[in-house]
Motif scaffolding. Structure first.
Motif, PDB file in Angstrom:
ATOM      1  N   SER A   1       2.979   2.232 -83.427  1.00  0.00           N
ATOM      2  CA  SER A   1       1.515   1.905 -82.620  1.00  0.00           C
ATOM      3  C   SER A   1       2.032   2.406 -81.101  1.00  0.00           C
ATOM      4  N   GLY A   2       3.133   2.125 -80.910  1.00  0.00           N
ATOM      5  CA  GLY A   2       3.475   2.325 -79.273  1.00  0.00           C
ATOM      6  C   GLY A   2       5.097   2.334 -79.157  1.00  0.00           C
ATOM      7  N   PRO A   3       5.474   2.662 -77.944  1.00  0.00           N
ATOM      8  CA  PRO A   3       6.842   2.360 -77.727  1.00  0.00           C
ATOM      9  C   PRO A   3       7.411   0.944 -77.919  1.00  0.00           C
ATOM     10  N   CYS A   4       8.639   0.858 -78.184  1.00  0.00           N
ATOM     11  CA  CYS A   4       9.085  -0.826 -78.520  1.00  0.00           C
ATOM     12  C   CYS A   4      10.407  -0.782 -78.337  1.00  0.00           C
ATOM     13  N   GLU A   5      10.888  -1.684 -78.576  1.00  0.00           N
ATOM     14  CA  GLU A   5      12.659  -1.977 -78.702  1.00  0.00           C
ATOM     15  C   GLU A   5      12.853  -1.493 -80.048  1.00  0.00           C
ATOM     16  N   ILE A   6      14.085  -0.531 -79.862  1.00  0.00           N
ATOM     17  CA  ILE A   6      14.582   0.102 -80.951  1.00  0.00           C
ATOM     18  C   ILE A   6      15.808   0.152 -81.309  1.00  0.00           C
ATOM     19  N   ALA A   7      16.358  -0.033 -82.277  1.00  0.00           N
ATOM     20  CA  ALA A   7      17.906  -0.037 -82.663  1.00  0.00           C
ATOM     21  C   ALA A   7      18.059   1.489 -83.056  1.00  0.00           C
ATOM     22  N   ALA A   8      18.947   1.976 -82.417  1.00  0.00           N
ATOM     23  CA  ALA A   8      19.311   3.367 -82.730  1.00  0.00           C
ATOM     24  C   ALA A   8      20.875   3.802 -83.105  1.00  0.00           C
ATOM     25  N   TYR A   9      21.096   4.383 -84.150  1.00  0.00           N
ATOM     26  CA  TYR A   9      22.614   4.582 -84.682  1.00  0.00           C
ATOM     27  C   TYR A   9      22.519   5.908 -85.244  1.00  0.00           C
ATOM     28  N   GLY A  10      24.194   6.353 -85.279  1.00  0.00           N
ATOM     29  CA  GLY A  10      24.327   7.633 -85.950  1.00  0.00           C
ATOM     30  C   GLY A  10      24.468   8.392 -84.656  1.00  0.00           C
ATOM     31  N   SER A  11      25.296   9.630 -85.518  1.00  0.00           N
ATOM     32  CA  SER A  11      26.128  10.463 -84.270  1.00  0.00           C
ATOM     33  C   SER A  11      24.794  11.413 -83.518  1.00  0.00           C
ATOM     34  N   GLY A  12      23.946  11.612 -84.128  1.00  0.00           N
ATOM     35  CA  GLY A  12      22.726  12.140 -83.645  1.00  0.00           C
ATOM     36  C   GLY A  12      21.892  11.653 -82.706  1.00  0.00           C
ATOM     37  N   ILE A  13      22.117  10.545 -82.199  1.00  0.00           N
ATOM     38  CA  ILE A  13      21.554   9.981 -81.275  1.00  0.00           C
ATOM     39  C   ILE A  13      21.723  10.512 -79.932  1.00  0.00           C
TER      40      ILE A  13
ATOM     41  N   ASP B   1      34.579   1.499 -88.049  1.00  0.00           N
ATOM     42  CA  ASP B   1      34.000  -0.062 -88.570  1.00  0.00           C
ATOM     43  C   ASP B   1      33.461  -0.638 -87.374  1.00  0.00           C
ATOM     44  N   LEU B   2      32.160  -0.495 -87.060  1.00  0.00           N
ATOM     45  CA  LEU B   2      31.723  -0.862 -85.766  1.00  0.00           C
ATOM     46  C   LEU B   2      30.462  -1.821 -86.372  1.00  0.00           C
ATOM     47  N   PRO B   3      30.414  -3.135 -85.630  1.00  0.00           N
ATOM     48  CA  PRO B   3      29.331  -4.030 -86.368  1.00  0.00           C
ATOM     49  C   PRO B   3      27.946  -3.617 -85.968  1.00  0.00           C
ATOM     50  N   ILE B   4      26.961  -3.950 -86.717  1.00  0.00           N
ATOM     51  CA  ILE B   4      25.677  -3.621 -86.571  1.00  0.00           C
ATOM     52  C   ILE B   4      24.862  -4.667 -85.685  1.00  0.00           C
ATOM     53  N   GLU B   5      24.615  -4.577 -84.734  1.00  0.00           N
ATOM     54  CA  GLU B   5      24.118  -5.542 -83.633  1.00  0.00           C
ATOM     55  C   GLU B   5      22.839  -5.206 -82.886  1.00  0.00           C
ATOM     56  N   GLY B   6      22.125  -4.370 -83.422  1.00  0.00           N
ATOM     57  CA  GLY B   6      20.933  -3.988 -82.810  1.00  0.00           C
ATOM     58  C   GLY B   6      19.990  -5.106 -83.037  1.00  0.00           C
ATOM     59  N   SER B   7      18.854  -5.056 -82.118  1.00  0.00           N
ATOM     60  CA  SER B   7      17.796  -6.219 -82.245  1.00  0.00           C
ATOM     61  C   SER B   7      16.443  -5.191 -82.385  1.00  0.00           C
ATOM     62  N   GLY B   8      15.236  -6.262 -82.485  1.00  0.00           N
ATOM     63  CA  GLY B   8      14.079  -5.643 -82.920  1.00  0.00           C
ATOM     64  C   GLY B   8      13.783  -5.523 -84.430  1.00  0.00           C
ATOM     65  N   ASP B   9      12.391  -4.955 -84.474  1.00  0.00           N
ATOM     66  CA  ASP B   9      12.203  -4.639 -85.880  1.00  0.00           C
ATOM     67  C   ASP B   9      12.161  -3.337 -86.385  1.00  0.00           C
ATOM     68  N   THR B  10      12.477  -2.453 -85.430  1.00  0.00           N
ATOM     69  CA  THR B  10      12.469  -1.058 -85.572  1.00  0.00           C
ATOM     70  C   THR B  10      13.784  -0.327 -85.609  1.00  0.00           C
ATOM     71  N   CYS B  11      14.250   0.690 -86.401  1.00  0.00           N
ATOM     72  CA  CYS B  11      15.526   1.112 -86.389  1.00  0.00           C
ATOM     73  C   CYS B  11      15.321   2.597 -86.810  1.00  0.00           C
ATOM     74  N   VAL B  12      16.058   3.575 -86.075  1.00  0.00           N
ATOM     75  CA  VAL B  12      16.271   4.905 -86.585  1.00  0.00           C
ATOM     76  C   VAL B  12      17.754   5.416 -86.743  1.00  0.00           C
ATOM     77  N   TYR B  13      18.194   5.864 -87.816  1.00  0.00           N
ATOM     78  CA  TYR B  13      19.815   6.285 -87.892  1.00  0.00           C
ATOM     79  C   TYR B  13      19.470   7.817 -87.877  1.00  0.00           C
ATOM     80  N   VAL B  14      20.418   8.517 -87.001  1.00  0.00           N
ATOM     81  CA  VAL B  14      20.235   9.881 -86.788  1.00  0.00           C
ATOM     82  C   VAL B  14      21.478  10.402 -87.373  1.00  0.00           C
ATOM     83  N   LEU B  15      21.325  11.296 -88.526  1.00  0.00           N
ATOM     84  CA  LEU B  15      22.628  11.758 -89.097  1.00  0.00           C
ATOM     85  C   LEU B  15      22.549  13.300 -88.503  1.00  0.00           C
ATOM     86  N   ALA B  16      23.778  13.658 -87.995  1.00  0.00           N
ATOM     87  CA  ALA B  16      23.708  14.959 -87.627  1.00  0.00           C
ATOM     88  C   ALA B  16      24.840  15.634 -88.327  1.00  0.00           C
TER      89      ALA B  16
END
Length: 811
Positions: free
Chosen positions: A34-46, A128-143
């Motif tokens: 619905s709009g911009p928000c807090e987002i957890a972003a992971y992966g090499s493509g970020i 081996d990096l811990p998953i530590e993001g917050s919020g209810d929205t997440c993207v993982y960009v695989l490149a």
């Protein structure tokens, strides 16, 4: 960063189209946001977003927006900065080791490091990096990146997912209510371990605004409306190609059963079939009418948007051919069309037409194209894996469409055949249409070559004739720049030119880059010529592997700043989506727009020939250069290439160079690998797209490929050039080689490189990029009778006529 007016115009023009090139593979209704928000972003493509492939595919654009930048610019707050920082450290360590390993491998193999490293892709590292993001929205960009010179491998971290990627993707999918896996890739990756993910978007590689495009899609400013132009399946489910890694020969054992033709005919289940794609909204498609007029079939389909968001839909038609004389694929794409943007509740009648003769098969035994007698089934569906018959078309007798002659020789093996097609229970309600016997026109090809020689060409000396048949080179220089496709002297960073050493004849400037022009971004000129600023004319992917001595030699023609009294000049080019992404749009009009953007910049910078588009077939997902190419299907490849050609060539003095002609389907020892292919497969699969493009758009040039076909280099193959391309397809432009460089030869191969004298004798007009050795070899070939003076004059006439046509149009 302030853009020039043309850059801004092109950037804005592209941004509104990019979502059409993306494919929504899975959805659960949580997107768009619905709009911009807090987002957890992971992966090499970020942060390491890939805008396109390497090698000739690299475009020196002024800027490139990665996903992190695109999200922040759109108003998102990224909660995973610490993860991204730690990932960068892991990636840097892996890259340092990768560079050391490649250099060591090249030395052990006795190969030049630059050539050996071209297109080499670093595997995605495990960490081996811990998953530590917050919020209810997440993207993982695989490149994934790939490129010219090397093929992709069926290993973890490349075609297959790494164990780290699988672990993190599955964990994030469970942890976040709104999770999307985003694929920033140029080719297929095996998604079988993560098929449980709720939302998957094939973002592809969309040029300089790839990160911006993803932010737009997440927010619903763009709705994915692309469809797959290649079948996505498990690695082990594709046709077996046991000799793909043979450096000398490649047997095309699967024959015509490539891509969906194989999966549909042999009832193999794909993860995502050819033509597949979803949308944020929901569409219905209903066939209104099917008609036949002569040999032309017309279908009207009502497309209705019954969902909540505006969007575009794709209509696809397939044809099943009777199997009375030859075996045939279960179905083949025969027409496609895209709707306009439909608002919720809105509908549109979409019309599709095609001629049955375009679906003719080639009978090697009789050397002709024909249509079988019997019942043809016209099919309609959302993708190749889900079609239904909508009409039965009756052909009471065989129709010979074109009488030709065999030109490719025999591959020396029996290729794959289908064992028969199961009877299909048809709906009694579908219409039956009958083709009249006089609906078709049967033709016979005349194989008389054009021997036109202009009077001024007839007066040239032998040396002048040789120069006309070879790309421009300075007899007093080594030509090192040509190693990296940088042999131009009139436009800084251009790939090459035709000669300017013959009288007052005009010459042609050629620029590489199938996803936009590849030129030096910044340069200056003085009495000694053009000089790039820094290494702006060299593909970034090569810099890590260049020996210091070569970097020094190249630095002699470049500088960190303009020479005193010289003016700094700019050539910022627009990076458009890669070829596969363009085809995924299923929108010919969009391909024309992208061609128009490139043509505009060709005019601006003084380029006559763009060395693109590339339309080789996605025979194997391992081919490192598939990102440049459109599809596994020759029909959509030819259509997209024709549309892009029309977009470029609407600009005065601008032409395209369609490539690589043909059967260039792997990069391993591409200079000396022999593609062993049947006559039928060559004509129905590997050259068909070239024929469509030539007949519909008449490109100004064609580039042959490095490989051999059944024992003969394509550039030396008179049957391919004079008989098929010119006589059958009606090509009127010039033919050139790909950039033949002795340094790139694989010492373990059994086949020699293409030779200039044999190339000229075959009716190919320009040997590129050209050098002193090529000049001497062609002269020796003339003296020994390998090539005649008359043939050199014929070739030179074609080159001169094209140079005059394009340079005079620019005035």
């Amino acid at each position: 960063m302030k853009l020039f007016a043309y850059e801004k115009k092109h950037s804005e023009r592209l941004r509104d189209t990019l979502s059409e090139c993306t494919v929504l593979l899975k959805k659960d209704g949580h997107f768009p946001l619905s709009g911009p928000c807090e987002i957890a972003a992971y992966g090499s493509g970020i942060r390491h977003t890939i805008k396109g492939g390497t090698g000739s595919g690299e475009v020196n654009s002024r800027y490139s927006v990665n996903v992190e930048e695109g999200l922040i610019e759109a108003g998102f707050t990224i909660s995973t900065a610490s993860w991204l920082d730690r990932y960068d450290k892991e990636l840097e360590k892996a890259k340092e080791q990768f560079i050391r390993d490649v250099k060591a491998e090249a030395k052990a193999a006795g190969q030049n490091t630059i050539v050996y490293s071209m297109g080499k892709a670093m595997l995605e590292p495990d960490y081996d990096l811990p998953i530590e993001g917050s919020g209810d929205t997440c993207v993982y960009v695989l490149a994934r990146i790939s490129g010219e010179g090397n093929d992709r491998r069926e290993v973890a971290g490349e075609i297959k997912l790494s164990q780290t990627e699988i672990r993190d993707i599955l964990e994030l999918n469970e942890q976040y209510e709104k999770f999307m896996l985003v694929l920033n890739v140029g080719g297929v990756v095996d998604l079988s371990p993560v098929m449980g993910v709720k939302n998957i978007l094939l973002l592809s590689q969309l040029g300089a605004q790839t990160g911006t495009a993803l932010a737009d899609i997440l927010l619903g400013k763009g709705n994915p409306s692309g469809r797959l132009s290649t079948t996505w399946a498990k690695v082990e489910d594709y046709p077996a190609m046991p000799d793909f890694e043979d450096i000398n020969e490649t047997k095309y054992l699967e024959g015509i059963y490539v891509g969906y033709r194989y999966f549909d005919t042999f009832q193999k289940r794909a993860l995502f079939p050819f033509g597949y794609g979803l949308s944020y909204t929901e569409f219905t498609q209903e066939v209104d009418k099917v008609e036949v007029s002569g040999e032309e079939v017309s279908v009207s389909v009502n497309v209705a948007n019954q969902g909540k968001y505006p969007g575009m839909d794709v209509v696809q038609l397939y044809l099943s051919v009777p199997t009375e004389r030859l075996d045939h694929p279960y179905q083949e794409l025969c027409a496609f069309a895209k709707s306009k943007i439909l608002n919720p509740g809105e509908s549109q009648s979409v019309s599709l037409t095609f001629k049955l003769s375009q679906m003719a098969s080639y009978d090697e035994e009789r050397a002709l194209y024909f249509l079988e007698r019997g019942d043809y089934l016209l099919r309609f569906g959302n993708h190749s894996g889900e079609t239904k018959a909508i009409a039965l078309i009756k052909m009471s007798q065989e129709q010979v469409i074109l009488t030709a002659k065999n030109v490719f020789g025999k591959p020396g093996f029996m290729e794959l055949t289908a064992t028969g097609r199961a009877e299909e229970e048809l709906n009694d309600q579908i219409p039956t249409l009958t083709i009249e016997e006089n609906a078709f026109k049967s033709e016979t090809v005349e194989y008389e070559p054009n021997k036109e020689i202009l009077p001024e060409v007839a007066q040239l000396s032998v040396d002048e004739l040789l120069y006309m048949n070879i790309g421009a080179f300075d007899p007093n220089k080594s030509g090192i720049g040509s190693i990296i496709g940088n042999a131009g002297v009139s436009v800084c960073g251009a790939a090459g030119e035709t000669t300017s050493m013959v009288r007052d004849f005009p010459h042609l400037v050629m620029a590489d880059g199938p996803a936009g022009l590849r030129l030096a971004k910044e340069f200056y000129r003085d009495e000694k010529g053009l000089h790039s600023i820094g290494q702006s004319a060299i593909p970034e992917s090569m810099l890590d592997f260049m020996p210091k001595i070569l970097l020094f030699l190249l630095s002699l023609t470049s500088s960190k700043k303009p020479k005193k009294g010289s003016k700094l000049e700019y050539q910022y080019c627009t990076a458009i989506p890669i070829g596969t992404a363009v085809a995924q749009s299923f929108n010919e009009e969009l391909a024309t727009i992208y061609g128009d953007v490139v043509g505009s910049e060709m005019e601006r910078f003084g380029v006559h020939l763009w060395l693109a588009p590339a339309l080789n077939i996605h025979r194997s997902i391992r081919c490192g250069r598939n990102f440049e190419y459109f599809s596994e299907d020759p029909f959509i490849s030819g259509k997209m290439a024709a549309s892009m050609t029309l977009g470029v060539q609407k600009h005065p003095g601008c032409g395209v160079t369609i490539k690589h002609y043909a059967a260039n389907n792997k990069e391993l020892n591409r200079y000396g690998n022999d593609s062993l292919v049947s006559e039928r497969a060559m004509r129905e699969i590997y050259t068909k797209g070239f024929g469509i493009c030539v007949r519909e758009a008449q490109p100004k040039a064609v580039m042959t490929s490095y490989n051999l076909v059944n024992g003969t280099h394509t550039a030396e193959h008179r049957g391919m050039i004079e008989d098929l391309l010119r006589a059958e397809y009606g090509f009127q432009g010039i033919v050139m080689t790909d950039w033949v460089i002795a340094l790139a030869t694989n010492k373990k191969g059994i086949h020699r490189n293409t030779l200039a004298s044999y190339e000229a004798a075959a009716g190919s007009d320009v040997f590129m990029p050209g050098g002193k050795g090529d000049f001497k070899e062609m002269k020796r070939g003339l003296e020994e009778g390998i090539v005649t003076k008359e043939q050199l004059q014929i070739n030179a006439t074609r080159v001169l006529k094209m140079a005059r046509e394009l340079t005079e149009a620019r005035k």
